[in-house]
Motif scaffolding. Structure first.
Motif, short mmCIF file in Angstrom:
data_model
loop_
_atom_site.label_atom_id
_atom_site.label_comp_id
_atom_site.label_asym_id
_atom_site.label_seq_id
_atom_site.Cartn_x
_atom_site.Cartn_y
_atom_site.Cartn_z
N ASP A 1 0.86 -1.18 0.00
CA ASP A 1 0.00 0.00 0.00
C ASP A 1 0.90 1.23 0.00
O ASP A 1 2.11 1.11 0.20
CB ASP A 1 -0.95 0.01 1.20
N TRP A 2 0.30 2.40 -0.22
CA TRP A 2 1.11 3.61 -0.28
C TRP A 2 0.59 4.66 0.69
O TRP A 2 -0.59 4.67 1.05
CB TRP A 2 1.18 4.14 -1.71
N SER A 3 1.50 5.53 1.10
CA SER A 3 1.19 6.55 2.09
C SER A 3 0.90 7.90 1.45
O SER A 3 -0.08 8.57 1.79
CB SER A 3 2.37 6.73 3.06
N GLY B 1 5.34 3.99 -0.67
CA GLY B 1 4.67 3.10 0.25
C GLY B 1 5.57 2.01 0.79
O GLY B 1 6.80 2.11 0.75
#
Length: 279
Positions: free
Chosen positions: A90-92, A102
């Motif tokens: 997942d990515w931030s 991520g």
């Protein structure tokens, strides 16, 4: 034995160019070196931080299967060589202007109960201080579920303390899956010996695995020179593997990797290769 690699990939900043496609092409060197090390060392699981993906690539479902995604490029190379890895990402936030940034967990063994969540107060994709963590349970033969939390947390003065408390709550909420082991892995931005570090180890709930094996190397840095976020600081140890105390696995080896001594450098951080005995 179970082997684990952790490495901050530096979001395509080893060879930055104005043309992002040229940047991605130049990072073929890093893809090859990392995949070769994983194959040669027989690594079972990997935690990557600062995984770059081109911001204008369509977002895939599941996330991270865009051709520009650095972790997926490494995973794909390993699969081409006959090493099948499962992957959860997942990515931030957007980092370095052009990249989704991520974390990724890769494993030769099945991944169960994949999840991701923000631990920072701000969850904005446009705020480089927002922090999303990836979590999964690796289903290990003759052991059961080993829980991994793969993190890239903020500096002490930018939210670490609140993020860490949220991370602990998140991990605790997943114990009902029947977890037998629990590791927190990644770039904590918490220098060894300082306040943020002691928030993790101070009550002896989690044990610093590098310190357990190498107490005389407590302050040995995980990067050299001046890097993003530490421009006005000497090199520090900020990357870790923490194990919850009293669980049926024991670290037997933990070696810096990608440091130009044990494989060429591929990032502004060194990695760690750890091997655990399982009971």
């Amino acid at each position: 034995m179970f082997s684990l690699l952790t490495l901050n990939l530096h979001t395509y900043q080893q060879h930055p160019r104005h043309n992002c496609f040229e940047t991605m092409h130049l990072h073929e060197r890093e893809v090859h070196i990392i995949a070769e090390a994983v194959a040669q060392q027989g690594i079972d699981a990997i935690c990557f931080q600062e995984v770059g993906e081109y911001r204008y690539d369509p977002i895939t479902q599941p996330y991270g299967e865009a051709p520009s995604n650095m972790a997926f490029r490494i995973c794909r190379r390993l699969r081409e060589w006959g090493h099948w890895f499962h992957i959860h990402q997942d990515w931030s936030h957007i980092g370095f202007r052009n990249w989704r940034e991520g974390t990724a967990i890769l494993s030769r063994h099945p991944l169960r109960h994949n999840y991701s969540a923000y631990v920072s107060h701000d969850c904005g994709k446009d705020n480089y201080m927002s922090r999303n963590v990836t979590l999964s349970c690796i289903d290990l033969p003759r052991f059961g579920l080993l829980h991994l939390a793969n993190v890239h947390l903020s500096w002490a003065h930018h939210g670490f303390h609140q993020e860490y408390e949220q991370l602990k709550w998140l991990i605790g909420s997943r114990y009902h899956f029947g977890v037998r082991g629990d590791l927190m892995v990644g770039d904590f931005n918490a220098p060894a010996g300082e306040q943020a570090y002691h928030q993790i180890v101070g009550n002896s709930e989690y044990v610093d695995q590098y310190h357990e094996l190498h107490p005389q190397r407590f302050y040995e840095p995980t990067f050299r020179g001046q890097i993003d976020g530490w421009r006005h600081s000497p090199p520090r140890r900020i990357d870790y593997i923490f194990k919850r105390k009293g669980q049926p696995l024991r670290v037997r080896e933990m070696t810096p990797i990608f440091n130009d001594e044990f494989y060429p450098a591929v990032s502004d951080h060194f990695g760690y290769l750890a091997r655990f005995e399982l009971f």
